[in-house]
Design an enzyme around this catalytic site. Sequence first.
Site, PDB file in Angstrom:
ATOM      1  N   GLY A   1      10.732  16.945 -59.825  1.00 52.15           N
ATOM      2  CA  GLY A   1      11.301  15.730 -59.380  1.00 52.15           C
ATOM      3  C   GLY A   1      10.703  15.472 -58.009  1.00 52.15           C
ATOM      4  O   GLY A   1      11.257  14.508 -57.358  1.00 52.15           O
TER       5      GLY A   1
ATOM      6  N   GLU B   1      18.946  22.038 -62.968  1.00 52.42           N
ATOM      7  CA  GLU B   1      20.070  21.070 -62.435  1.00 52.42           C
ATOM      8  C   GLU B   1      21.379  21.798 -63.124  1.00 52.42           C
ATOM      9  O   GLU B   1      22.242  21.445 -62.660  1.00 52.42           O
ATOM     10  CB  GLU B   1      19.660  19.864 -63.068  1.00 52.42           C
TER      11      GLU B   1
ATOM     12  N   LYS C   1      16.741  13.985 -69.273  1.00 52.13           N
ATOM     13  CA  LYS C   1      17.937  14.028 -68.279  1.00 52.13           C
ATOM     14  C   LYS C   1      18.998  13.036 -68.810  1.00 52.13           C
ATOM     15  O   LYS C   1      19.062  12.589 -70.124  1.00 52.13           O
ATOM     16  CB  LYS C   1      17.446  14.011 -67.016  1.00 52.13           C
TER      17      LYS C   1
ATOM     18  N   ASN D   1      11.609  15.720 -71.195  1.00 53.14           N
ATOM     19  CA  ASN D   1      13.098  16.086 -70.883  1.00 53.14           C
ATOM     20  C   ASN D   1      13.642  14.783 -70.179  1.00 53.14           C
ATOM     21  O   ASN D   1      13.522  14.444 -69.128  1.00 53.14           O
ATOM     22  CB  ASN D   1      13.375  17.296 -69.851  1.00 53.14           C
TER      23      ASN D   1
ATOM     24  N   SER E   1       7.041  18.202 -61.848  1.00 55.89           N
ATOM     25  CA  SER E   1       6.053  17.288 -61.406  1.00 55.89           C
ATOM     26  C   SER E   1       4.823  17.250 -62.138  1.00 55.89           C
ATOM     27  O   SER E   1       3.611  17.174 -61.732  1.00 55.89           O
ATOM     28  CB  SER E   1       5.693  17.244 -59.788  1.00 55.89           C
TER      29      SER E   1
ATOM     30  N   GLU F   1      10.081  26.987 -64.195  1.00 55.91           N
ATOM     31  CA  GLU F   1      10.252  25.560 -63.530  1.00 55.91           C
ATOM     32  C   GLU F   1      10.367  25.857 -62.236  1.00 55.91           C
ATOM     33  O   GLU F   1      11.619  26.019 -61.974  1.00 55.91           O
ATOM     34  CB  GLU F   1      11.349  24.719 -64.333  1.00 55.91           C
TER      35      GLU F   1
ATOM     36  N   HIS G   1      18.487  24.949 -67.409  1.00 57.55           N
ATOM     37  CA  HIS G   1      17.633  24.272 -66.698  1.00 57.55           C
ATOM     38  C   HIS G   1      18.383  24.345 -65.240  1.00 57.55           C
ATOM     39  O   HIS G   1      19.206  24.252 -64.918  1.00 57.55           O
ATOM     40  CB  HIS G   1      17.918  22.627 -66.986  1.00 57.55           C
TER      41      HIS G   1
HETATM   42  P1  PGA Z   1       9.902  16.353 -63.369  1.00 56.73           P
HETATM   43  O1  PGA Z   1      11.016  17.381 -63.966  1.00 56.73           O
HETATM   44  O2  PGA Z   1       8.694  16.628 -64.178  1.00 56.73           O
HETATM   45  O3  PGA Z   1      10.629  15.045 -63.124  1.00 56.73           O
HETATM   46  O4  PGA Z   1       9.391  17.249 -62.060  1.00 56.73           O
HETATM   47  C1  PGA Z   1      10.843  18.413 -64.793  1.00 56.73           C
HETATM   48  C2  PGA Z   1      12.006  18.970 -65.285  1.00 56.73           C
HETATM   49  O5  PGA Z   1      13.380  19.013 -64.637  1.00 56.73           O
HETATM   50  O6  PGA Z   1      12.193  19.762 -66.539  1.00 56.73           O
END
Ligand code: PGA
Length: 263
Positions: free
Chosen positions: A185, A109, A22, A20, A225, A179, A107
Site C-alpha cells: 500500500g 495487516e 481487503k 485482495n 504495490s 509480501e 496477511h
Molecule cells: P497493495 O497490497 O497491492 O495495495 O500494496 C497488497 C496486499 O496487501 O496484499
Amino acid sequence: MSHDSQAAQPSQRSRIVVGNWKMYKTIEEACTFIETVSPLIAKSQVTVYLAVPFTAIYPAVKKVRELHAPLVIGAQNMNDATEGAFTGEIAARMLQEAGASFVILGHSERRQLFHETDAWINKKVKRALTQGIQPLLCVGETGQEREEKLTESVLKKQILASLKGVKAEEIERLILAYEPVWAIGTGISATVADAQAAHSFCREVVREKWGVKCADSLRILYGGSVKSENASSLIREKDIDGLLVGGAALSPDSFSEIINSIP
Ligand code: PGA
C-alpha cells in the site's frame, strides 16, 4: 540435459494473480466488478483469484457460475476453530459452504493490526487444509527488519512456524506469498532483484524442510504495490510464480491490465 532445457523447467508452475480486496466492496459492487472484469480477462492464460469480503463470497460465487467467469473466489481470513463462542469470527466450514475455494492467511495487516502470531496462523493453515480450502500463506519482513538485514531470518521463522507439522503432500496444496510489509500500500514495490532473491530464499527453506518436489511445485507470489508497470518484469523472474494485488485489484481496468501484461 542441455542448459537450455534446464532453464525451461521452472515455467511448469502455472501462473496465478490474486486480487485482495481487503475491506472494500459491497455485494453489489463485487458483482458489478465481476461482470466488468470477466470479458477483459477472458483471453488470459493466468489463473485469477479474488479474495473478497465475507459478505460478498456467496453472491460472488453465484455471479461467477452464472457468467462462467474465469475467477476463483476466496476469503481473506478465518478462525482455526470448527465452531464455538468466538464473537465476530468465521469458521472454515462456513467459508466452504459459502463457496470459498481459498483463504488468505497471515496477511501482514492481520499480523500487525490484529496481533496474529505464527502459532495461530499455523492452526489456521491446518484447519483450512482439513476443510479442503486452499491456504494462501503470506510472509514478509518489515522495513526495519530489512534495514537490520533480518529479512532471511524473518522469512525462515515465519515459514517454518506457520507451516509447523504440515506434511509434504499438504505443502503441495498451498500457495505462499512474499509480501514485504514496507511495500504494501505504499507505492514502493521491492526491486525485481530483491523480490527474486527473497522468493529464491523462501523456496530454499521449503526445499530444506519438505524436499525438492514440494519446493519445485510450490507457487510463490509477490505482493506489495504491484501495478501494470511492474507486473511483467516481476513475473519474468524464475521464482516469482504470480502476484498478490491489493489497491490495483479494486478497479477492473487496473486489475485486468496487470493480468493481461503477463504472457
Ligand atoms: P497493495 O497490497 O497491492 O495495495 O500494496 C497488497 C496486499 O496487501 O496484499
